[in-house]
Motif scaffolding. Structure first.
Motif, mmCIF file in Angstrom:
data_model
loop_
_atom_site.group_PDB
_atom_site.id
_atom_site.type_symbol
_atom_site.label_atom_id
_atom_site.label_comp_id
_atom_site.label_asym_id
_atom_site.label_seq_id
_atom_site.Cartn_x
_atom_site.Cartn_y
_atom_site.Cartn_z
ATOM 1 N N MET A 20 0.840 -1.211 0.000
ATOM 2 C CA MET A 20 0.000 0.000 0.000
ATOM 3 C C MET A 20 0.869 1.252 0.000
ATOM 4 S SD MET A 20 -3.160 -1.345 2.429
ATOM 5 C CE MET A 20 -3.267 0.160 3.270
ATOM 6 N N LEU A 21 1.908 1.251 0.803
ATOM 7 C CA LEU A 21 2.834 2.379 0.831
ATOM 8 C C LEU A 21 3.511 2.540 -0.532
ATOM 9 C CD1 LEU A 21 4.232 4.622 2.422
ATOM 10 C CD2 LEU A 21 5.935 2.938 3.122
ATOM 11 N N GLY A 22 3.890 1.438 -1.126
ATOM 12 C CA GLY A 22 4.488 1.471 -2.459
ATOM 13 C C GLY A 22 3.542 2.063 -3.488
ATOM 14 N N GLY A 23 2.263 1.760 -3.374
ATOM 15 C CA GLY A 23 1.269 2.324 -4.284
ATOM 16 C C GLY A 23 1.175 3.837 -4.157
ATOM 17 N N LEU A 24 1.205 4.327 -2.937
ATOM 18 C CA LEU A 24 1.171 5.782 -2.719
ATOM 19 C C LEU A 24 2.423 6.458 -3.270
ATOM 20 C CD1 LEU A 24 -0.213 5.886 0.935
ATOM 21 C CD2 LEU A 24 -1.430 6.537 -1.144
ATOM 22 N N VAL A 25 3.559 5.856 -2.997
ATOM 23 C CA VAL A 25 4.828 6.410 -3.470
ATOM 24 C C VAL A 25 4.873 6.403 -4.996
ATOM 25 C CG1 VAL A 25 7.327 5.998 -3.558
ATOM 26 C CG2 VAL A 25 6.114 5.876 -1.378
ATOM 27 N N SER A 26 4.486 5.280 -5.592
ATOM 28 C CA SER A 26 4.543 5.193 -7.054
ATOM 29 C C SER A 26 3.576 6.172 -7.701
ATOM 30 C CB SER A 26 4.285 3.767 -7.536
ATOM 31 O OG SER A 26 2.994 3.328 -7.190
ATOM 32 N N GLY A 27 2.423 6.394 -7.107
ATOM 33 C CA GLY A 27 1.482 7.376 -7.644
ATOM 34 C C GLY A 27 2.042 8.789 -7.618
#
Length: 99
Positions: A20-27
């Protein structure tokens, strides 16, 4: 990890917040890259703002081009961040978080 090995449920649950954190960062990263790419592609534009579907200042072709570029950049960055996160997880916990 071979194709026959499956990931344990605990590894999948443990990886979930990392994913989930990776999704926020990648966005966030993809958004910055898209804005810069759009500026480079449209230097003659009065506004460096990318076309949005509901903005009447842009024609359909511009809107679709911007959407396709944004989607491609987002998918590329997300795959890169997800893969990196999974590799890091595997190094720390010894188990691949997917499959």
């Amino acid at each position: 990890m071979s194709k026959n090995e499956s990931t344990s449920t605990s590894a999948k649950i443990l990886y979930r917040p990392i994913g989930m954190l990776g999704g926020l960062v990648s966005g966030a990263i993809a958004g910055v890259i898209f804005k810069q790419a759009w500026k480079l592609l449209t230097p003659q534009s009065r506004s460096n703002e990318a076309p949005k579907a509901l903005k009447s200042d842009f024609n359909l072709g511009q809107v679709l081009l911007a959407a396709a570029l944004q989607g491609a950049i987002f998918a590329f960055v997300k795959a890169l961040v997800d893969r990196g996160g999974a590799r890091g997880f595997q190094r720390v916990f010894g188990e691949w978080p997917g499959n």
